[in-house]
Structure formats: C-alpha cells, structure tokens
Design a protein around this motif. Structure first.
Motif, short mmCIF file in Angstrom:
data_model
loop_
_atom_site.label_atom_id
_atom_site.label_comp_id
_atom_site.label_asym_id
_atom_site.label_seq_id
_atom_site.Cartn_x
_atom_site.Cartn_y
_atom_site.Cartn_z
N LYS A 59 0.86 -1.18 0.00
CA LYS A 59 0.00 0.00 0.00
C LYS A 59 0.89 1.23 0.00
CE LYS A 59 -2.92 1.45 3.44
NZ LYS A 59 -3.96 1.26 4.44
N TRP A 71 -6.76 3.74 2.91
CA TRP A 71 -7.11 3.68 1.49
C TRP A 71 -7.90 4.92 1.07
CZ3 TRP A 71 -4.76 1.50 -2.18
CH2 TRP A 71 -4.18 0.23 -2.06
N PHE A 87 -7.03 2.76 -7.65
CA PHE A 87 -6.86 2.45 -6.23
C PHE A 87 -8.19 2.18 -5.54
CE2 PHE A 87 -2.56 4.61 -6.38
CZ PHE A 87 -1.85 3.43 -6.23
N ALA A 91 -8.68 -1.18 -3.59
CA ALA A 91 -9.07 -1.15 -2.17
C ALA A 91 -10.35 -1.94 -1.92
CB ALA A 91 -9.23 0.29 -1.70
#
Length: 165
Positions: A59, A71, A87, A91
């Motif tokens: 991450k 996230w 992303f 996530a």
C-alpha cells in the motif's frame, strides 16, 4: 512507447518511502484496461516497488512511513487522476492482479515436476499460451532439465493464464 520523465523535485509527489533517508518513489504509471504496462530502468529505480503497489501487495504510504494513510486518504490523494479509480477498485478488492516475478523460476516450482504437471493446475486457456510460447514439445520434461529461458516461458504462461484484470 511513451517515455515518462522522472520528477526532478523529489520532495514532492512522493508515492512511497521505506524510511528516513531511504528510497522514495515519486509518481506512478497509470494502468489502463486492455493495455500492457512495461517498466524499464536501471537497478534500484523502483520498478519492483511500482509493481508491488499496483498489484496491491504494497500500500503506498505517500511518504508517511511512520503513520501510513488509509485507502480513503490514498484515493483522495489521487483524486482527478486515473489512479483514483484504480486504487478505489484495488481497495474494494475489485481487481485481481497477476505478476510474473523476476527471480530464479527454477525455485518457484518443484524441480522433479514435469511441465505438464505444472500446467495441469492452470486454467483451461493455458493451451493457447503453450502454443504461443512454444512449450508443447516440453510437456514431458522435468523442470530441472529446462533451460532458464524455457523456465521463464513456462512462468509467463502460468501467470498469463491467471484470471486477472
């Protein structure tokens, strides 16, 4: 081929940093659906770190290695770019990635297995990759009898046959 310039101001746009006075990665390429993303560069430039981040194995900490962001913070940081949606999907576990690692492929699989035994655990589409990568004539050979190039082609076939985005 599109060449992306390396940032000159390395104190801004930090994507990931391993620690104080350690390697820091600035910026990321944006993967596009249906497109191949290639990374070229000298040793230590961050290619493996980029792949680890884009695959979800690492991450991005946006430079904050002591208190990594959530996230939602990462997604907000990339707002307005293609990486925001990427992303977000990563996530929410909506992306499945497959990476062929660059290491001694002979150690990835048991040496006494045959090519056929390794490939039998892959998806049904593996035969297409075997044709394209010229693996069919190797099916009855043990992995410890393959050249490094043949092992690399076998590894590529296994990764390419995975059900991934």
């Amino acid at each position: 081929v599109k060449i992306v310039k390396i940032p000159t101001d390395l104190d801004k746009n930090i994507t990931h940093r391993y620690g104080e006075n350690q390697f820091k990665l600035c910026k990321l390429p944006t993967p596009a659906p249906g497109k191949v993303l290639g990374l070229l560069g000298s040793n230590g430039i961050g290619k493996s770190t980029v792949l680890a981040i884009l695959s979800g194995h690492l991450k991005p900490n946006l430079g904050n290695f002591e208190n990594p962001p959530s996230w939602s913070d990462i997604i907000r940081h990339y707002r307005g770019s293609g990486l925001q949606n990427y992303f977000l999907a990563l996530a929410q576990n909506e992306l499945t990635t497959a990476i062929k690692v660059q290491r001694d492929v002979g150690k990835t699989y048991p040496a006494n297995k045959t090519v056929k035994e390794v490939l039998s655990k892959q998806r049904s589409c593996i035969s297409d990759f075997c044709d394209k990568l010229e693996l069919n004539h190797l099916m009855d050979r043990c992995l410890n009898d393959l050249s490094e190039g043949e092992l690399q082609r076998l590894s590529i076939a296994c990764v390419a046959s995975k059900d991934a985005n």
